[in-house]
Motif scaffolding. Structure first.
Motif, short mmCIF file in Angstrom:
data_model
loop_
_atom_site.label_atom_id
_atom_site.label_comp_id
_atom_site.label_asym_id
_atom_site.label_seq_id
_atom_site.Cartn_x
_atom_site.Cartn_y
_atom_site.Cartn_z
N LEU A 52 47.83 61.02 -73.03
CA LEU A 52 46.99 62.01 -72.39
C LEU A 52 45.56 61.46 -72.42
O LEU A 52 44.97 61.30 -73.48
CB LEU A 52 47.08 63.34 -73.15
CG LEU A 52 46.34 64.53 -72.56
CD1 LEU A 52 46.85 64.82 -71.15
CD2 LEU A 52 46.54 65.73 -73.46
N GLY A 54 41.54 61.53 -70.97
CA GLY A 54 40.55 62.40 -70.34
C GLY A 54 39.18 62.23 -70.93
O GLY A 54 38.85 61.19 -71.50
N ALA A 68 39.11 64.51 -63.14
CA ALA A 68 40.39 64.51 -62.42
C ALA A 68 40.43 63.41 -61.38
O ALA A 68 41.45 62.72 -61.24
CB ALA A 68 40.62 65.88 -61.78
N ARG A 73 43.53 63.68 -67.33
CA ARG A 73 44.30 64.92 -67.39
C ARG A 73 43.89 65.80 -68.57
O ARG A 73 44.45 66.86 -68.77
CB ARG A 73 45.80 64.61 -67.50
CG ARG A 73 46.35 63.86 -66.30
CD ARG A 73 47.85 63.62 -66.41
NE ARG A 73 48.17 62.77 -67.55
CZ ARG A 73 49.05 63.10 -68.52
NH1 ARG A 73 49.69 64.23 -68.49
NH2 ARG A 73 49.27 62.26 -69.52
N LEU A 93 45.16 70.64 -65.48
CA LEU A 93 44.74 69.76 -66.56
C LEU A 93 44.84 70.47 -67.91
O LEU A 93 44.80 71.69 -67.98
CB LEU A 93 43.29 69.30 -66.33
CG LEU A 93 43.00 68.67 -64.97
CD1 LEU A 93 41.52 68.32 -64.87
CD2 LEU A 93 43.86 67.45 -64.74
#
Length: 115
Positions: A52, A54, A68, A73, A93
């Protein structure tokens, strides 16, 4: 979750590889790092299918959109901002807002669950 404060794009892929091999499941690049969206993009392309990926220090809906667009995410915020939660949920998200104090927890409860 690994928080890669100060990460540069040149460091993103090799550090991401080390973290993935060490068993980390998520990587956050704070938006106050040098070229954070480029680092998110590099990490997402290399490890987005396994980890994951981000950004942290996300304070606005436009920042959610930027993360994004870079392939991120994960949205991590130091506080609870309704516009951040709504935009993250709209885009599917994962959102992790800071909710340390009782008023922040309450605001989080009335805003609804993260995406």
């Amino acid at each position: 979750m690994a928080i890669l404060r100060g990460l540069t794009p040149d460091e993103a892929e090799p550090i991401g590889t080390i973290l993935a091999e060490a068993g980390f499941e998520a990587i956050e690049v704070p938006l106050n790092s040098p070229q954070p969206l480029r680092s998110v993009e590099i990490l997402a392309k290399a490890w987005g299918d396994r980890l994951l990926i981000g950004a942290g220090t996300v304070l606005s809906a436009s920042a959610v959109a930027d993360v994004a667009a870079a392939g991120g995410r994960l949205i991590v915020s130091p506080n609870v901002e309704a516009e951040v939660l709504v935009e993250a949920a709209r885009r599917g998200l994962v959102s992790m807002p800071g909710v340390f104090t009782p008023p922040r927890r309450w605001r989080r409860c009335v805003t609804g669950p993260p995406g």
